[in-house]
Write an enzyme that holds these catalytic residues in place. Sequence first.
Site, short mmCIF file in Angstrom:
data_model
loop_
_atom_site.label_atom_id
_atom_site.label_comp_id
_atom_site.label_asym_id
_atom_site.label_seq_id
_atom_site.Cartn_x
_atom_site.Cartn_y
_atom_site.Cartn_z
N LYS A 126 8.94 -3.67 4.21
CA LYS A 126 8.09 -4.42 3.30
C LYS A 126 8.92 -4.79 2.09
O LYS A 126 9.76 -3.99 1.64
CB LYS A 126 6.91 -3.52 2.91
CG LYS A 126 5.84 -4.17 2.02
CD LYS A 126 4.72 -3.15 1.74
CE LYS A 126 3.58 -3.75 0.94
NZ LYS A 126 2.48 -2.78 0.75
N SER A 162 -2.03 -4.65 1.90
CA SER A 162 -0.97 -5.53 1.43
C SER A 162 0.24 -5.58 2.35
O SER A 162 1.04 -6.50 2.24
CB SER A 162 -0.53 -5.11 0.03
OG SER A 162 0.07 -3.82 0.08
N SER A 221 -3.25 -0.05 2.27
CA SER A 221 -2.32 -1.14 2.57
C SER A 221 -1.44 -0.95 3.79
O SER A 221 -0.75 -1.88 4.21
CB SER A 221 -1.44 -1.42 1.35
OG SER A 221 -2.17 -2.13 0.38
#
Lengths: 95, 484, 486
Positions: free
Chosen positions: C76, C151, C175
């Site tokens: 990420k 997210s 997330s």
Amino acid sequence: MSLEHADVQRAAHLARLALDNDEAARYVDDLGRILEMVDQLQAVDTEGVAPLAHPLDTTQRLRADEVTETDQRDRFQRCAPAVANGLYLVPRVVE
Amino acid sequence: MMQWETVIGLEVHVQLSTRSKIFSGASTAFGAEPNSQACAVDLGLPGVLPVLNEAAVAMAVKFGLGINAEIPEVSVFDRKNYFYPDLPKGYQTSQMYHPIVGPGEVEIALEDGSTKRIRVHHAHLEEDAGKSLHEDFHGMTGIDLNRAGTPLLEIVSEPDMRSAKEAVAYLKAIHSIVTYLGISDGNMAEGSMRCDANVSVRPKGQQEFGTRTEIKNVNSFRFVERAIVFEAERQIELIEDGGKVVQETRLYDPDRDETRSMRTKEQANDYRYFPCPDLLPVVLDQAYVDHLRSSLPELPAEKRARFQDELGLSAYDAGVLSSSRAMAEYFEAVKEVCGDAKQAANWVQGELSGALNRENLTIDQSPVTSTQLGELIVRVMDDTISGKAAKEVFAALWNGEDDSADAIIDARGLKQVTDTGAIEAMIDQVIADSPVQVAQYRDAEPEKRGKMIGYFVGQVMKASRGTANPQQVNALLRQKLDNL
Amino acid sequence: MHDKTLTELAAALAAGEFSSRELTQSLLGRIDALDGELNSFITVTAEKALADAERADQARAKGQAGPLTGLPLALKDIFCTDGVKTSCGSRMLDNFVSPYDATVVEKLKQAGTVCLGKTNMDEFAMGSSNETSFYGPVKNPWDLAAVPGGSSGGSAAAVAAGLVPAALGTDTGGSIRQPAAFCGITGLKPTYGRVSRYGIVAYASSLDQAGPMARTAEDCAWLLGAIAGHDLRDSTSVARGVPDYQEELGASLSGLKIGLPKEYFGDGLDPAVEAAVREAVRVYESLGATVREVSLPHTHHAIPAYYVIAPAEASSNLSRYDGVRFGHRCDAPKDLIDLYERSRAEGFGEEVKRRILIGTHTLSEGFFEAYYKKAQQVRRLIRQDFLDAFEDVDVLMGPASPTPAFDLGAKKDPVSMYLQDIYTIAINLAGIPGISVPAGFAGSRPIGLQILGPLFAEPQLLNVAHQYQQATDWHRRQPAFGKENA
């Protein structure tokens, strides 16, 4: 607790966010609804409950007083927007 | 005329002399190239995290123990949020609600020899900010973050001081405590110790405090005194003219010797303190605190009391000699060598301090060592040399003429003549050379003779070129003249 | 190659079926072909990846390969990676090339893994749909009209689409688990403090935790073992040994006590999601587990408490983006205030500003006690709910999200978006671990089963998920998207 236009302007100033009037108005609306949701907390009985800042009940570990870092100024300043003579530059600060 | 009283509280920031920063492993050394000692953590790069330096904690606790403060078991770091270019993260990690040092007190010595206790509200750990350099970079300000993250102990007093002199005495007391403890170099010129003063005035006898102003960054003992004196006068004048003191932050300008309002367009600050989620509560167990307690050196107030009670020094002498660790250590070393506290005190405060002041040196820089001075005093006390000759020897030691008092005494032939036969011979010669004076002496009333003997002593001393022991000369002369 | 699990790939590399370079090249080819549509990567580090793969192959040739050597992963874009852009999904950091590696990145490098690139995400991890990214939304490979969740939406979509076998995400309020559920993969949020946060761009420091996202629980166990552990650079990381997460994976579930929090099956729960979760629970019963209903009475206060605590911490954490030392700086600032206000206004997107403003407001004078302190008190009550529940049961089960993935652009109102996280957010407040595993579909869109355990119960949690995956094949299903590129 309701939210006024001035509250948003004040928060924007404290947070150093430029907001025009339209944006501010939109945030008054958004933030008002978020705070309304948050206000449900007021209904919870928390008498005598200690605040919880960290999920684990652990304590701070201490580091030995040793210099472990070397000079990496050039490396760190490669991502800086404005430098001169090794200094970070900002518009003149008036005291 | 209304009588006014000044009320002062001080916030003293002391840079702790750790090797590395409070939350990172970057060096704290003074004077490095700009930003060469600002590591990723100090710069607040995305993703970095703080880890607390044990030495900073230990130093803060030592200070707390040194002022007999309560040391809470738990202390917590909070974030103080505000934007400033020298504050890389947009917040300063500090301690708002649970400081590491609780209430304590500092004893200060007043000019009249009495002492007063000033309460310390608390002391907390925090990180120092960087520096803004206002030299011209094409109309820009340059930011050096080497200092960012240097550990600071902020010592907050109660508003217990009532004059600028008391404030200075308090600041000096803090200075001597932190230097005694070895937790700071106390160098005010390099910013190792900085001070903000909260000043208000009130009519004498009034209970409630007046509105206070905060004077920022008064960074020398002298400026603290002058800034407070100026500010108190300004406030009194303002009130007497019918005005009101506004609570505000003011800056002392040493060039103009005045304080002035730091007028900014800023709205009132709201620091939004909250517990720093990247740091956990600091828990100090009793064993750790006890261990630090056992490592404490004797502190100035204790030393002062011991100098008075055990060494029999006056309050003034004890105060001066305990004011700095270096001074006290020097004095005690001299005393060790010569074995006489009063002589040691007289010499350290007299001849030595005078010479140091003349050449603007600190006691660590003294060219005369404590051993040299102690040995010199021994020679005065065992009558090897006269007091006058001793000053000459001191000056020679100061100038590095030789490395011991004895060597200088020998080389300059300053040894007192204490051989009775030799002195008697000189006396006989003087008596023989001064028939008129001898006759006058003989005819004089006994009570007038005391004055007249001075002439003979002077002649004998002259004959000995100053090396005869004056007391001995005096005694032998009386004997001879009275028995003529 | 793209449809294999990490475990299978590791075996294939060890057996010499193909090299890490071949594997890497093949996946880079898929990214090249498919990610234009998906938008799951912000940065693809093809050259570095090939060089790393080469190095891994050489290590293997010399007999120096570890269990993860040569395995491709994605990160990420919240993990700082030395010499690689680390944007956190924000214009603010669009120009930020990190000068250092996060601790977990260092660990993965040392383990010999090959990083293919940095995945898309909600800006500063603030969002539940990946729509707040400066780099545009990510699409859900199961249904291109749907969001991938957020997210960590880029990581979830990339794994689901077979662009990479596993990725790291972070989870502050769901997330990792919610996008894993939306994309039909397995995602674990470890216990707070289990994985170092050093070098992870902070959103809400007392809640953030990194974790693995992969096809299977077994793969998650591999990855967790590689990234977990005490870090001297993170005061909040826990000094506690890292267990062998694979070792627990064989244990029988006979006698396992499962609690179903009744608050997790209430109003607003999509019937298809409820049906899938209840069916999954029946599978567990067939494996020997017993089930009972439990109560987490403060569940409904979790979102309000979170939206005080997380924005408060965020408002402070994001103050460092001031246009001075790194990140976006506005053009020709006329003075210091202008530099700050414009750099930040231009650099941050709307959701980030919203949360900064909320956090600033709730921390400000006169509000702190009513909001922040109150929320921290409620946080303790929420944690207590879980501690009490785990007195009686071994794990809790429920849906990861009240609905399957919703349509892109469907949730315009921030509050309705926030309410999506009703089942995930309390877990972060309590610090406990949670895992989402694929458990069925609502039409074309996957459904996630969430399993929660006590603090540091990752070994048990991973095994409970693993046993389910031994008994079902939801985790092996693959979207039609990208099939023709096989």
